[in-house]
Design a protein around this motif. Sequence first.
Motif, mmCIF file in Angstrom:
data_model
loop_
_atom_site.group_PDB
_atom_site.id
_atom_site.type_symbol
_atom_site.label_atom_id
_atom_site.label_comp_id
_atom_site.label_asym_id
_atom_site.label_seq_id
_atom_site.Cartn_x
_atom_site.Cartn_y
_atom_site.Cartn_z
ATOM 1 N N SER A 102 0.826 -1.208 0.000
ATOM 2 C CA SER A 102 0.000 0.000 0.000
ATOM 3 C C SER A 102 0.860 1.258 0.000
ATOM 4 O O SER A 102 0.580 2.236 0.700
ATOM 5 N N GLY A 103 1.930 1.238 -0.786
ATOM 6 C CA GLY A 103 2.765 2.418 -0.960
ATOM 7 C C GLY A 103 3.839 2.602 0.081
ATOM 8 O O GLY A 103 4.531 3.623 0.061
ATOM 9 N N ARG A 104 4.023 1.661 0.993
ATOM 10 C CA ARG A 104 5.009 1.813 2.060
ATOM 11 C C ARG A 104 6.077 0.731 1.968
ATOM 12 O O ARG A 104 5.786 -0.424 1.670
ATOM 13 N N PHE A 105 7.334 1.127 2.261
ATOM 14 C CA PHE A 105 8.409 0.169 2.400
ATOM 15 C C PHE A 105 8.288 -0.537 3.751
ATOM 16 O O PHE A 105 7.721 0.016 4.696
ATOM 17 N N PRO A 106 8.814 -1.747 3.879
ATOM 18 C CA PRO A 106 8.779 -2.419 5.182
ATOM 19 C C PRO A 106 9.607 -1.667 6.212
ATOM 20 O O PRO A 106 10.691 -1.168 5.918
ATOM 21 N N SER A 107 9.080 -1.595 7.437
ATOM 22 C CA SER A 107 9.793 -0.928 8.530
ATOM 23 C C SER A 107 10.765 -1.870 9.224
ATOM 24 O O SER A 107 11.677 -1.426 9.918
ATOM 25 N N LEU A 108 10.564 -3.147 9.068
ATOM 26 C CA LEU A 108 11.448 -4.146 9.674
ATOM 27 C C LEU A 108 11.480 -5.370 8.779
ATOM 28 O O LEU A 108 10.437 -5.819 8.296
ATOM 29 N N THR A 109 12.689 -5.901 8.566
ATOM 30 C CA THR A 109 12.857 -7.119 7.774
ATOM 31 C C THR A 109 13.778 -8.059 8.532
ATOM 32 O O THR A 109 14.906 -7.693 8.872
ATOM 33 N N LEU A 110 13.291 -9.264 8.811
ATOM 34 C CA LEU A 110 14.064 -10.278 9.521
ATOM 35 C C LEU A 110 14.127 -11.548 8.680
ATOM 36 O O LEU A 110 13.218 -11.824 7.887
ATOM 37 N N VAL A 111 15.201 -12.304 8.853
ATOM 38 C CA VAL A 111 15.368 -13.560 8.122
ATOM 39 C C VAL A 111 15.758 -14.659 9.099
ATOM 40 O O VAL A 111 16.283 -14.405 10.194
ATOM 41 N N ARG A 112 15.499 -15.888 8.650
ATOM 42 C CA ARG A 112 15.883 -17.054 9.453
ATOM 43 C C ARG A 112 16.181 -18.210 8.512
ATOM 44 O O ARG A 112 15.372 -18.512 7.622
ATOM 45 N N PRO A 113 17.332 -18.868 8.658
ATOM 46 C CA PRO A 113 17.607 -20.046 7.824
ATOM 47 C C PRO A 113 16.540 -21.103 8.064
ATOM 48 O O PRO A 113 16.109 -21.328 9.204
ATOM 49 N N ASN A 114 16.118 -21.734 6.994
ATOM 50 C CA ASN A 114 15.046 -22.723 7.079
ATOM 51 C C ASN A 114 15.658 -24.120 7.009
ATOM 52 O O ASN A 114 16.047 -24.593 5.936
ATOM 53 N N ASN A 115 15.769 -24.757 8.150
ATOM 54 C CA ASN A 115 16.384 -26.084 8.222
ATOM 55 C C ASN A 115 15.301 -27.158 8.218
ATOM 56 O O ASN A 115 15.015 -27.796 9.231
ATOM 57 N N ASP A 116 14.681 -27.332 7.049
ATOM 58 C CA ASP A 116 13.599 -28.324 6.964
ATOM 59 C C ASP A 116 14.058 -29.612 6.308
ATOM 60 O O ASP A 116 13.244 -30.476 5.991
ATOM 61 N N GLY A 117 15.359 -29.736 6.069
ATOM 62 C CA GLY A 117 15.883 -30.962 5.486
ATOM 63 C C GLY A 117 15.791 -31.031 3.980
ATOM 64 O O GLY A 117 16.157 -32.045 3.380
ATOM 65 N N ALA A 118 15.314 -29.984 3.345
ATOM 66 C CA ALA A 118 15.196 -29.990 1.885
ATOM 67 C C ALA A 118 16.580 -29.884 1.251
ATOM 68 O O ALA A 118 17.526 -29.344 1.833
ATOM 69 N N LEU A 119 16.700 -30.436 0.035
ATOM 70 C CA LEU A 119 17.977 -30.388 -0.674
ATOM 71 C C LEU A 119 18.317 -28.968 -1.095
ATOM 72 O O LEU A 119 19.488 -28.584 -1.125
ATOM 73 N N THR A 120 17.286 -28.177 -1.438
ATOM 74 C CA THR A 120 17.510 -26.796 -1.866
ATOM 75 C C THR A 120 17.542 -25.879 -0.649
ATOM 76 O O THR A 120 16.602 -25.882 0.148
ATOM 77 N N PRO A 121 18.632 -25.115 -0.445
ATOM 78 C CA PRO A 121 18.681 -24.225 0.719
ATOM 79 C C PRO A 121 17.579 -23.162 0.622
ATOM 80 O O PRO A 121 17.178 -22.752 -0.461
ATOM 81 N N SER A 122 17.095 -22.727 1.768
ATOM 82 C CA SER A 122 16.029 -21.728 1.778
ATOM 83 C C SER A 122 16.115 -20.910 3.056
ATOM 84 O O SER A 122 16.881 -21.229 3.972
ATOM 85 N N ARG A 123 15.319 -19.875 3.111
ATOM 86 C CA ARG A 123 15.252 -19.009 4.282
ATOM 87 C C ARG A 123 13.827 -18.497 4.441
ATOM 88 O O ARG A 123 13.063 -18.441 3.467
ATOM 89 N N LEU A 124 13.470 -18.140 5.671
ATOM 90 C CA LEU A 124 12.196 -17.491 5.932
ATOM 91 C C LEU A 124 12.432 -15.987 6.011
ATOM 92 O O LEU A 124 13.423 -15.538 6.609
ATOM 93 N N VAL A 125 11.534 -15.219 5.411
ATOM 94 C CA VAL A 125 11.659 -13.760 5.378
ATOM 95 C C VAL A 125 10.391 -13.151 5.963
ATOM 96 O O VAL A 125 9.284 -13.446 5.504
ATOM 97 N N LEU A 126 10.568 -12.326 6.991
ATOM 98 C CA LEU A 126 9.454 -11.607 7.613
ATOM 99 C C LEU A 126 9.592 -10.125 7.293
ATOM 100 O O LEU A 126 10.632 -9.517 7.580
ATOM 101 N N ARG A 127 8.561 -9.548 6.720
ATOM 102 C CA ARG A 127 8.517 -8.107 6.447
ATOM 103 C C ARG A 127 7.348 -7.507 7.216
ATOM 104 O O ARG A 127 6.241 -8.038 7.177
ATOM 105 N N MET A 128 7.583 -6.366 7.888
ATOM 106 C CA MET A 128 6.561 -5.703 8.688
ATOM 107 C C MET A 128 6.331 -4.289 8.165
ATOM 108 O O MET A 128 7.284 -3.550 7.893
#
Length: 677
Positions: free
Chosen positions: A570-596
């Motif tokens: 809605s026209g606004r940049f995120p005020s906070l961005t956090l990440v976390r490595p996603n260790n779910d056992g998948a072969l392809t590496p991934s991460r979780l991204v939280l935007r507020m």
Amino acid sequence: MMTSLVSSVIEFLTAHPHVAYLAVCLLALSESVPIIGAVVPGTAVILALSALVPSGVLLLWPLLVAATLGAITGDGLSFWLGYRYHREILGFWPLNRHPELIQHSEAFFVRHGAKSVFLARFVPGVRAFIPILAGMMGMAAGRFYAVNIVSALAWAASHILSGVLVGTTFSMLGTSAKPLAILVIVLVATGWAGLHIVRWTLRRGIPCFIDALERLRCWASTHDTWLSRSLTHLLDPSRPEARTLALSAVFLVGAAWLFFGILEDVVTGDPLLLADSAIYHALQDLRTAPGDAVIIAITELGDTTVVVAVTIVVWLWLTWKRAWSTAAYWLIAIAGASVLNTVIKVALHRARPGELLYSGWSAFSFPSGHSTVNLVLYGFLAFLIARETRPVWRLVVALGAATLIFLIAFSRLYLGAHWFSDVLGGLAFGSAWLALLGLSYLRRQAGRIEPRGLLAVGCSALILAGGFNIYRSHASDSDRYAVKVVTPSMADSDWWASDWQQLPLRRIDLTGETNEPLTFQWAGGLKDLQDVLQRNGWRHSADWTPMSALNWLTVQTDPAGLPVFPLFASGRFPSLTLVRPNNDGALTPSRLVLRMWAVDFELTNGRTSQLWIGSVVEERIYHPLSLVTLTSTQPDVNAPRDTLADAFDGQLRTRTEETADADWDGKVLLARLGDRK
């Protein structure tokens, strides 16, 4: 992202200023190299680096010396290539791909002689070709370098000192400097992109357009119907205005198609209205007191008082010159645009974005009257002037009118007086009306008008009437257009019970496109949220710096070390961005991204607290051909949300409306300060 990137660049240049001086020298050199000078934005970067002088990051004299040496060396290199290889060099790529630029530069050199080496330094397009042409045509080396050095000194001083002036101005603005700088960048980038799009369209489209006209004329000549006879008369090559008439007809159809398309979106409530809201919020966040003062003055140049004054003065000039037909068209153009614009406004009754103390018919929004009437006013004036002047002056007049129209239209967006669709619809409607009048005017073969006198009269009327209107209305308009921040509130208990469903369902970007669901709502401070999540494996996203940005061009092994792309909501940049490595056992590496993102609600429960919404998604990391790093956002949002919920004692609530699908079960995580595990 922009703030952290700029800060990191400034820190790097503070520690290594020699890199900036070398860059200025190379950029000044590239400005004089054919083709490269047209692609590399050397002037813009030099101005940006020069703006750092007042802050002490860079020094003035080394910048001046670097720019001068680069300019002298660049022209000298081009001169040597022309002197050494003569016309043979014109057959090499990429020079052989731009014969029109070479012809234009040759004509410029023949017309101005040795002075062209000095003048071309300040003329886009030919400046990169004149030195090589001077060498090809046997200009004496001593004479060339004398002019080359003088022009380089003047060019370097004009660019570096202009950047220093800009930097000094912004340093005086304090906290207003950053949003104002972003606003200037947006305006310049939009204008630059628009200019290049128009140039590309004209370069590619006009040959196709001429070929289509010839095919249409051949078809019309082989048929005997009312339509074919009309087309034959319209496209008669013996008529000097034939191509202009045909181009006006195509322009009319295109502008009318655009206007009715926007009108349909406004009436039916299509996604364009979502883009309206996003663009409105984005621009309101960029507003500053100095920016408001300038933009309000620009919008006052388009007020009814100024429009009426310019219309009357130009009409008196035309009648004094006994151009009766043109005077009649002039009045019909302005009055017709104003009346039709008002009729559409009254018919639609669309409300403006905010309360701006407008009353009566002016209280309605679509289409923008400023955009419509000023486009017709200055567009028709430029048309009357340009059709009787030399081609080079036609471009100057057209660019001047287009810049004024664009600034007035943009001012309505910036001040929150209109939605984006209002302004775009007003420009489209004004363009269609202008094209229709132009078609009729050209067919009547009106008498000649003295263009220089008309230009002087029009500019004088604009300056005098506009200056008077700014002097008379600026104080009251500053109150009218002042930012009015009214944040609605709700009780904490009401939000927790049911009012949380008033918040947006999905993220909407600047184009109005609906994206991933907003599955998290937080009541409290962002610092508290960050503290809770950091104890559960989340960490702050990597800042955008030149080095971190280069990680995307490598095979990055740490997914959490990659900077996160900021996304609008809605026209606004995120005020906070956090990440976390996603260790779910998948072969392809991934991460979780939280935007507020912030929302326009406050919670009250004895004290006031801020309310935030967020999205949490999974990004999988890929390395195509083991060369670069790419991410792919996964559609499933349930698992990332559930992982986030493990950090809180909050609750998962299901929306009452039908939202569940294969990728989202319709549940939203609610959490507040104190809800932690």
